[in-house]
Design a protein around this motif. Sequence first.
Motif, PDB file in Angstrom:
ATOM      1  N   SER A  74       0.808  -1.212   0.000  1.00 50.31           N
ATOM      2  CA  SER A  74       0.000   0.000   0.000  1.00 50.31           C
ATOM      3  C   SER A  74       0.844   1.267   0.000  1.00 50.31           C
ATOM      4  N   GLY A  75       2.159   1.143   0.130  1.00 52.64           N
ATOM      5  CA  GLY A  75       3.041   2.305   0.135  1.00 52.64           C
ATOM      6  C   GLY A  75       3.737   2.473  -1.198  1.00 52.64           C
ATOM      7  N   THR A  76       4.178   3.707  -1.483  1.00 54.77           N
ATOM      8  CA  THR A  76       4.883   3.950  -2.743  1.00 54.77           C
ATOM      9  C   THR A  76       6.300   3.396  -2.670  1.00 54.77           C
ATOM     10  N   ILE A  77       6.877   3.181  -3.833  1.00 56.55           N
ATOM     11  CA  ILE A  77       8.237   2.651  -3.932  1.00 56.55           C
ATOM     12  C   ILE A  77       9.207   3.821  -3.868  1.00 56.55           C
ATOM     13  N   ASN A  78      10.286   3.646  -3.157  1.00 54.39           N
ATOM     14  CA  ASN A  78      11.248   4.729  -2.961  1.00 54.39           C
ATOM     15  C   ASN A  78      12.144   4.873  -4.191  1.00 54.39           C
ATOM     16  N   VAL A  79      11.732   5.732  -5.104  1.00 57.71           N
ATOM     17  CA  VAL A  79      12.489   6.006  -6.328  1.00 57.71           C
ATOM     18  C   VAL A  79      12.715   7.510  -6.420  1.00 57.71           C
ATOM     19  N   THR A  80      13.929   7.924  -6.713  1.00 58.18           N
ATOM     20  CA  THR A  80      14.230   9.336  -6.935  1.00 58.18           C
ATOM     21  C   THR A  80      14.170   9.602  -8.436  1.00 58.18           C
ATOM     22  N   TYR A  81      13.098  10.247  -8.867  1.00 55.61           N
ATOM     23  CA  TYR A  81      12.871  10.477 -10.297  1.00 55.61           C
ATOM     24  C   TYR A  81      13.634  11.707 -10.783  1.00 55.61           C
ATOM     25  N   ARG A  82      13.966  11.686 -12.065  1.00 56.45           N
ATOM     26  CA  ARG A  82      14.485  12.877 -12.729  1.00 56.45           C
ATOM     27  C   ARG A  82      13.315  13.651 -13.317  1.00 56.45           C
ATOM     28  N   TYR A  83      13.230  14.942 -13.010  1.00 54.63           N
ATOM     29  CA  TYR A  83      12.221  15.803 -13.626  1.00 54.63           C
ATOM     30  C   TYR A  83      12.831  16.412 -14.880  1.00 54.63           C
ATOM     31  N   LEU A  84      12.351  15.975 -16.031  1.00 55.64           N
ATOM     32  CA  LEU A  84      12.897  16.444 -17.302  1.00 55.64           C
ATOM     33  C   LEU A  84      12.166  17.675 -17.819  1.00 55.64           C
ATOM     34  N   ALA A  85      10.894  17.826 -17.429  1.00 59.62           N
ATOM     35  CA  ALA A  85      10.109  19.017 -17.786  1.00 59.62           C
ATOM     36  C   ALA A  85       8.925  19.117 -16.833  1.00 59.62           C
ATOM     37  N   GLY A  86       8.714  20.321 -16.281  1.00 58.96           N
ATOM     38  CA  GLY A  86       7.568  20.549 -15.407  1.00 58.96           C
ATOM     39  C   GLY A  86       7.775  20.014 -13.997  1.00 58.96           C
ATOM     40  N   THR A  87       6.922  20.470 -13.101  1.00 60.49           N
ATOM     41  CA  THR A  87       6.902  19.985 -11.714  1.00 60.49           C
ATOM     42  C   THR A  87       5.458  19.846 -11.267  1.00 60.49           C
ATOM     43  N   PRO A  88       5.177  18.916 -10.355  1.00 58.25           N
ATOM     44  CA  PRO A  88       3.790  18.711  -9.906  1.00 58.25           C
ATOM     45  C   PRO A  88       3.253  19.916  -9.156  1.00 58.25           C
ATOM     46  N   HIS A 156       3.359  26.033 -22.850  1.00 58.04           N
ATOM     47  CA  HIS A 156       2.315  26.629 -22.013  1.00 58.04           C
ATOM     48  C   HIS A 156       1.633  25.592 -21.126  1.00 58.04           C
ATOM     49  N   HIS A 157       1.545  24.350 -21.605  1.00 60.78           N
ATOM     50  CA  HIS A 157       0.971  23.291 -20.763  1.00 60.78           C
ATOM     51  C   HIS A 157       1.925  22.914 -19.633  1.00 60.78           C
ATOM     52  N   ILE A 158       3.215  22.945 -19.906  1.00 63.07           N
ATOM     53  CA  ILE A 158       4.210  22.651 -18.867  1.00 63.07           C
ATOM     54  C   ILE A 158       4.177  23.738 -17.797  1.00 63.07           C
ATOM     55  N   ILE A 159       4.127  25.002 -18.222  1.00 62.56           N
ATOM     56  CA  ILE A 159       4.091  26.128 -17.283  1.00 62.56           C
ATOM     57  C   ILE A 159       2.833  26.064 -16.416  1.00 62.56           C
ATOM     58  N   ALA A 160       1.714  25.643 -17.028  1.00 64.14           N
ATOM     59  CA  ALA A 160       0.436  25.560 -16.301  1.00 64.14           C
ATOM     60  C   ALA A 160       0.358  24.337 -15.397  1.00 64.14           C
ATOM     61  N   GLY A 161       1.366  23.481 -15.402  1.00 66.60           N
ATOM     62  CA  GLY A 161       1.357  22.289 -14.549  1.00 66.60           C
ATOM     63  C   GLY A 161       0.529  21.151 -15.097  1.00 66.60           C
ATOM     64  N   ARG A 162       0.190  21.223 -16.396  1.00 69.18           N
ATOM     65  CA  ARG A 162      -0.637  20.172 -17.009  1.00 69.18           C
ATOM     66  C   ARG A 162       0.187  19.067 -17.647  1.00 69.18           C
ATOM     67  N   LEU A 163       1.499  19.277 -17.787  1.00 70.34           N
ATOM     68  CA  LEU A 163       2.355  18.289 -18.448  1.00 70.34           C
ATOM     69  C   LEU A 163       3.657  18.144 -17.681  1.00 70.34           C
ATOM     70  N   LEU A 164       3.955  16.900 -17.302  1.00 66.60           N
ATOM     71  CA  LEU A 164       5.213  16.570 -16.634  1.00 66.60           C
ATOM     72  C   LEU A 164       5.934  15.504 -17.449  1.00 66.60           C
ATOM     73  N   VAL A 165       7.243  15.623 -17.547  1.00 64.88           N
ATOM     74  CA  VAL A 165       8.057  14.589 -18.190  1.00 64.88           C
ATOM     75  C   VAL A 165       9.072  14.119 -17.166  1.00 64.88           C
ATOM     76  N   ILE A 166       9.092  12.820 -16.907  1.00 66.58           N
ATOM     77  CA  ILE A 166       9.951  12.262 -15.857  1.00 66.58           C
ATOM     78  C   ILE A 166      10.760  11.094 -16.402  1.00 66.58           C
ATOM     79  N   GLN A 167      11.711  10.643 -15.581  1.00 64.51           N
ATOM     80  CA  GLN A 167      12.448   9.420 -15.893  1.00 64.51           C
ATOM     81  C   GLN A 167      12.877   8.755 -14.595  1.00 64.51           C
ATOM     82  N   ALA A 168      12.690   7.432 -14.528  1.00 67.98           N
ATOM     83  CA  ALA A 168      13.218   6.643 -13.415  1.00 67.98           C
ATOM     84  C   ALA A 168      14.621   6.206 -13.801  1.00 67.98           C
ATOM     85  N   PRO A 169      15.645   6.568 -13.029  1.00 71.24           N
ATOM     86  CA  PRO A 169      17.024   6.222 -13.392  1.00 71.24           C
ATOM     87  C   PRO A 169      17.225   4.719 -13.558  1.00 71.24           C
ATOM     88  N   GLU A 170      18.156   4.383 -14.427  1.00 79.68           N
ATOM     89  CA  GLU A 170      18.406   2.974 -14.769  1.00 79.68           C
ATOM     90  C   GLU A 170      18.802   2.151 -13.540  1.00 79.68           C
TER      91      GLU A 170
END
Length: 477
Positions: A74-88, A156-170
Amino acid sequence: MRLVWKSLDKMRCLRKRSTIPFLGFLITFLLFLNLYIEDGYVLEGDKRQLRETSVHPPSSERYVHTFRDLSNFSGTINVTYRYLAGTPLNRKKYLTIGLSSVKRKRGNYLLETIKSIFDQSSYEELKEIVVVVHLADFDLVWCENLVQEITRKFAHHIIAGRLLVIQAPEEYYPSLDGLKRNYNDPEDRVRFRSKQNVDYAFLLNFCTNLSHFYMMLEDDVRCSRNFLTALKKVITSREGSYWVMLEFSKLGYIGKLYHSRDLPRLAHFLLMFYQEMPCDWLLIHFRGLLAQKDVIRFKPSLFQHMGYYSSYKGAENKLKDDDFEEDSIDIPDNPPASLYTNINVFENYDATKAYSTVDEYFWGKPPSTGDFFVIVFNKSTKISKIKIATGSDDRQNDILHHGALEVGEKLVGTKKGKQCSSYITLGEFKNGNIEVQDVDHKIAFDIECVRIVVTASQKEWLIIRSISLWTTQPPSQ
């Protein structure tokens, strides 16, 4: 010597036949074991054993790092993601749309998919969604180039917080070497689908707290117009009923909707069995183990596969969903209600199936004069349109030959459940169907019941294929 080879062949065949039942048993066992773990019934040593038996190979440092807390489903997995575009954003949205994408040998449809999501949504709908793209390829140069394109086209979608691009490191990925060769898949195919399971798991894990609902898409689809409005209608119509996964496309991992609260379990589930089978097969096990026995799929489909080349080896993939409609805004509202009938029901073709937008129907034995089929709303409602269809393509005579459509008010309790004490007739069935427009202009009161009444006995059985209701406003409080 021949006898020895024959014996070996029989053993191989037996092993193949027993793979799927064994996997089903293993999945069931591990899920129930997890329930005991969460409730504190299993000792710490048993938790350690579960972690050890759930990883392969045990010597992989990355694998241990990734699955360190596997026992806490029930808990999330401890992963440090790379934020490539946008933030939550801090505010929780209504819907997260998740996409996972890798470099293809032929074609790339990700930008078209993102464009379709935004173009087919109204300004008001855009306020309620966030799109998360997981670039799951280990080629960092490809990722960087693609991020630049995404940023340029959707700034404009990234600035508005509507689009995030992430990556889980290898380094968070489990070993993709020496994987099980289930179903006699070639080694590169097993590697591809196993990694894809992990890609999706990390995407689900990231999206857990972004919204109330989560929709999985593939990176090569187009959307119907105002798909979010259609989704919300369906979700509202399912209030009070239990579901794990709703399907809005019959293809692959396209258009699958979840409660966001279930994402941690699904992420852990995909990770635990990442090398066993493809993700769409695992999904069937997941919803079944969470007590949703049947597929709940809605028509028309809201998403269409548009790619011509698969992300696996660039092979041709021209699959299309023939239930897709570009304009699906006219999906009925079907407010929450209880359904009653005194018509003898055949097997499990019960009354609720006529009221669902899922591809199923009510089927009853020959009705008699005065028999009824009634819908009692949880809250009184203003209705603009009613459309009812009986019979089916393969049983065209199982229609309502003589019947009337009524709407009612003034609920009273009876031995057979709630009923309205006052009804007004809206019309008669013709060729088994009826459609009434502008109901709210013809009826002065808020409607509490909709009733189908049989006006003449018939020898044929009765199929009520669909009952569709459109409201003019949300149900009154």
